[in-house]
Design a protein around this motif. Structure first.
Motif, PDB file in Angstrom:
ATOM      1  N   ASP A 196     -12.608  11.505  -4.275  1.00  0.00           N
ATOM      2  CA  ASP A 196     -13.430  11.077  -5.412  1.00  0.00           C
ATOM      3  C   ASP A 196     -13.325   9.579  -5.672  1.00  0.00           C
ATOM      4  O   ASP A 196     -14.299   8.922  -6.001  1.00  0.00           O
ATOM      5  N   VAL A 197     -12.111   9.062  -5.561  1.00  0.00           N
ATOM      6  CA  VAL A 197     -11.830   7.648  -5.814  1.00  0.00           C
ATOM      7  C   VAL A 197     -11.042   7.115  -4.623  1.00  0.00           C
ATOM      8  O   VAL A 197     -10.018   7.685  -4.246  1.00  0.00           O
ATOM      9  N   VAL A 198     -11.523   6.021  -4.042  1.00  0.00           N
ATOM     10  CA  VAL A 198     -10.856   5.438  -2.876  1.00  0.00           C
ATOM     11  C   VAL A 198     -10.335   4.047  -3.231  1.00  0.00           C
ATOM     12  O   VAL A 198     -11.074   3.202  -3.749  1.00  0.00           O
ATOM     13  N   PHE A 199      -9.065   3.826  -2.955  1.00  0.00           N
ATOM     14  CA  PHE A 199      -8.440   2.520  -3.114  1.00  0.00           C
ATOM     15  C   PHE A 199      -8.369   1.833  -1.754  1.00  0.00           C
ATOM     16  O   PHE A 199      -8.060   2.469  -0.748  1.00  0.00           O
ATOM     17  N   VAL A 200      -8.644   0.542  -1.751  1.00  0.00           N
ATOM     18  CA  VAL A 200      -8.554  -0.252  -0.528  1.00  0.00           C
ATOM     19  C   VAL A 200      -7.577  -1.393  -0.776  1.00  0.00           C
ATOM     20  O   VAL A 200      -7.718  -2.144  -1.746  1.00  0.00           O
ATOM     21  N   MET A 201      -6.582  -1.523   0.109  1.00  0.00           N
ATOM     22  CA  MET A 201      -5.566  -2.571  -0.035  1.00  0.00           C
ATOM     23  C   MET A 201      -5.299  -3.160   1.344  1.00  0.00           C
ATOM     24  O   MET A 201      -4.385  -2.725   2.045  1.00  0.00           O
ATOM     25  N   VAL A 202      -6.148  -4.132   1.734  1.00  0.00           N
ATOM     26  CA  VAL A 202      -6.018  -4.742   3.051  1.00  0.00           C
ATOM     27  C   VAL A 202      -5.895  -6.259   2.909  1.00  0.00           C
ATOM     28  O   VAL A 202      -5.841  -6.786   1.798  1.00  0.00           O
ATOM     29  N   SER A 203      -5.875  -6.961   4.037  1.00  0.00           N
ATOM     30  CA  SER A 203      -5.389  -8.339   4.037  1.00  0.00           C
ATOM     31  C   SER A 203      -6.402  -9.411   3.666  1.00  0.00           C
ATOM     32  O   SER A 203      -6.048 -10.393   3.009  1.00  0.00           O
TER      33      SER A 203
ATOM     34  N   GLU B  23       6.807  -0.531  -6.240  1.00  0.00           N
ATOM     35  CA  GLU B  23       7.684   0.635  -6.141  1.00  0.00           C
ATOM     36  C   GLU B  23       7.985   1.254  -7.497  1.00  0.00           C
ATOM     37  O   GLU B  23       8.306   2.442  -7.579  1.00  0.00           O
ATOM     38  N   THR B  24       7.857   0.463  -8.561  1.00  0.00           N
ATOM     39  CA  THR B  24       8.203   0.950  -9.897  1.00  0.00           C
ATOM     40  C   THR B  24       6.989   1.098 -10.816  1.00  0.00           C
ATOM     41  O   THR B  24       7.152   1.400 -12.007  1.00  0.00           O
ATOM     42  N   GLY B  25       5.786   0.887 -10.280  1.00  0.00           N
ATOM     43  CA  GLY B  25       4.585   1.024 -11.100  1.00  0.00           C
ATOM     44  C   GLY B  25       4.470  -0.022 -12.184  1.00  0.00           C
ATOM     45  O   GLY B  25       3.917   0.244 -13.257  1.00  0.00           O
ATOM     46  N   GLN B  26       4.938  -1.249 -11.900  1.00  0.00           N
ATOM     47  CA  GLN B  26       4.957  -2.309 -12.909  1.00  0.00           C
ATOM     48  C   GLN B  26       4.044  -3.476 -12.550  1.00  0.00           C
ATOM     49  O   GLN B  26       4.255  -4.600 -13.016  1.00  0.00           O
ATOM     50  N   LEU B  27       3.033  -3.222 -11.749  1.00  0.00           N
ATOM     51  CA  LEU B  27       2.097  -4.269 -11.386  1.00  0.00           C
ATOM     52  C   LEU B  27       1.199  -4.649 -12.560  1.00  0.00           C
ATOM     53  O   LEU B  27       1.060  -3.897 -13.526  1.00  0.00           O
TER      54      LEU B  27
ATOM     55  N   GLY C  82       0.795  -1.220   0.000  1.00  0.00           N
ATOM     56  CA  GLY C  82       0.000   0.000   0.000  1.00  0.00           C
ATOM     57  C   GLY C  82       0.826   1.267   0.000  1.00  0.00           C
ATOM     58  O   GLY C  82       0.510   2.229  -0.728  1.00  0.00           O
ATOM     59  N   ILE C  83       1.887   1.306   0.790  1.00  0.00           N
ATOM     60  CA  ILE C  83       2.696   2.527   0.871  1.00  0.00           C
ATOM     61  C   ILE C  83       3.337   2.869  -0.473  1.00  0.00           C
ATOM     62  O   ILE C  83       3.182   3.993  -0.963  1.00  0.00           O
ATOM     63  N   PRO C  84       4.047   1.927  -1.128  1.00  0.00           N
ATOM     64  CA  PRO C  84       4.635   2.304  -2.426  1.00  0.00           C
ATOM     65  C   PRO C  84       3.600   2.592  -3.508  1.00  0.00           C
ATOM     66  O   PRO C  84       3.813   3.450  -4.369  1.00  0.00           O
ATOM     67  N   MET C  85       2.452   1.912  -3.467  1.00  0.00           N
ATOM     68  CA  MET C  85       1.423   2.161  -4.480  1.00  0.00           C
ATOM     69  C   MET C  85       0.814   3.544  -4.310  1.00  0.00           C
ATOM     70  O   MET C  85       0.668   4.299  -5.280  1.00  0.00           O
TER      71      MET C  85
ATOM     72  N   GLU D 175       0.833   5.526   9.058  1.00  0.00           N
ATOM     73  CA  GLU D 175       0.384   6.702   8.310  1.00  0.00           C
ATOM     74  C   GLU D 175       1.491   7.739   8.144  1.00  0.00           C
ATOM     75  O   GLU D 175       1.489   8.508   7.181  1.00  0.00           O
ATOM     76  N   SER D 176       2.448   7.757   9.072  1.00  0.00           N
ATOM     77  CA  SER D 176       3.490   8.788   9.045  1.00  0.00           C
ATOM     78  C   SER D 176       4.340   8.703   7.775  1.00  0.00           C
ATOM     79  O   SER D 176       4.763   9.730   7.237  1.00  0.00           O
ATOM     80  N   ALA D 177       4.588   7.481   7.283  1.00  0.00           N
ATOM     81  CA  ALA D 177       5.418   7.321   6.077  1.00  0.00           C
ATOM     82  C   ALA D 177       4.781   8.014   4.885  1.00  0.00           C
ATOM     83  O   ALA D 177       5.460   8.705   4.110  1.00  0.00           O
ATOM     84  N   LEU D 178       3.462   7.875   4.742  1.00  0.00           N
ATOM     85  CA  LEU D 178       2.789   8.500   3.607  1.00  0.00           C
ATOM     86  C   LEU D 178       2.615   9.999   3.831  1.00  0.00           C
ATOM     87  O   LEU D 178       2.664  10.786   2.880  1.00  0.00           O
ATOM     88  N   LYS D 179       2.439  10.371   5.076  1.00  0.00           N
ATOM     89  CA  LYS D 179       2.323  11.799   5.388  1.00  0.00           C
ATOM     90  C   LYS D 179       3.591  12.533   4.998  1.00  0.00           C
ATOM     91  O   LYS D 179       3.552  13.657   4.484  1.00  0.00           O
ATOM     92  N   GLU D 180       4.743  11.893   5.208  1.00  0.00           N
ATOM     93  CA  GLU D 180       6.026  12.488   4.826  1.00  0.00           C
ATOM     94  C   GLU D 180       6.137  12.662   3.314  1.00  0.00           C
ATOM     95  O   GLU D 180       6.877  13.513   2.836  1.00  0.00           O
TER      96      GLU D 180
END
Length: 283
Positions: free
Chosen positions: A61-68, A131-135, A15-18, A39-44
């Motif tokens: 407007d658009v919400v992504f959900v990436m949980v377990s 991390e590289t946008g290659q998913l 989730g963080i890199p995406m 949350e602090s990592a993304l806040k930075e």
């Protein structure tokens, strides 16, 4: 600056890199995570923080959900302050979690009742690809909604494909992860057999990776075996969950059944390690 306001729920290894990719692409991102420390990592990186999923949906407007798992989805959507409690409509919720097709169909219906839209859009790839946008992104839902968000998805992956209606993305992901399990177990069994007969791991993997059967997976996981590095890029416990979901959806082939039992038996000892730690259970 892209004007679409993005919400992101779930700040794990993926989730963080995406979410970071979307910030880098110029989107305004607001995040929510059940574990506040992450949350602090993304806040930075420049993200705003919402206090609840409902607040997040109201502000974006658009919400992504990436949980377990399915339980986490039920809580994020249906909890006391969940997404479905938001006083809003015409929002798009994209569930990128690897969960059951059943829960996607349920949440699609509940979003429709709230006059919003749902897509299931799980991904194939690990942290490096995030991390590289290659998913690779496989999507279930309405074509019109998919086309609206496809430019955003293309910031996260090298391929975003609509594969069917609600739940189809989840089904495709379970199929791919079933193959992933077979790859991992097959590679591990091959190395163990070779070692038992006097072949060095590095020599065997050099042969494999120069043969027609070599691929990115055998290279990355082969290097992990050689380096005795089992830090989780994709935790073994997650493949147990995914094989269980595939089993619930009806997969019953001999290889799939064997893989499920093998990984299930290994979970207690190696669940937090990478999927290729299955080799340690097989030795």
């Amino acid at each position: 600056m892209n004007t679409t306001k993005i919400g992101w729920i779930g700040l794990g290894n993926m989730g963080i890199p995406m979410a970071g990719q979307l910030i880098t692409a110029g989107y305004s991102v607001t995040a929510y995570n059940r574990s506040k420390a992450k949350e602090s990592a993304l806040k930075e990186m420049g993200a705003e923080i919402a206090l609840t999923p409902a607040e997040l949906l109201e502000e974006t407007d658009v919400v992504f959900v990436m949980v377990s798992d399915d339980q986490a989805i039920s809580e994020i959507f249906g909890g006391e302050e969940g997404l479905l409690q938001a006083k809003t409509s015409d929002k798009i919720i994209i569930n990128m979690s690897t969960v059951s097709p059943k829960i996607s169909k349920e949440m699609a219906g509940r979003c429709r009742d709230k006059e919003s839209f749902y897509l299931d859009a799980p991904v194939s790839g690990s942290v490096k690809q995030a991390e590289t946008g290659q998913l690779v992104i496989m999507v279930g839902g309405e074509e019109e909604i998919f086309e609206k968000v496809k430019p955003i998805l293309e910031k996260l992956g090298k391929l975003a494909m609509l594969v069917g209606s609600y739940g189809a993305g989840n089904t495709a992901k379970l199929a791919i992860n079933s193959l992933l399990a077979l790859y991992a177990q097959g590679l591990a069994e091959t190395v163990v057999f070779a070692n038992q007969n006097g072949i060095e791991t590095a020599d065997l993997l050099n042969l494999i990776n120069n043969a027609a059967i070599g691929n990115i997976f055998t290279k990355i996981k082969g290097d992990a075996i050689i380096g005795d590095n089992y830090k989780a890029a994709f935790a073994l416990k997650h493949i147990v969950k995914d094989l269980g979901l595939a089993k619930d959806e009806g997969i019953s082939s001999p290889l799939a059944k064997t893989a499920y039992e093998t990984f299930k038996n290994a979970e207690a000892g190696y669940g937090e390690e990478d999927i290729i730690a299955i080799i340690k259970a097989l030795k």
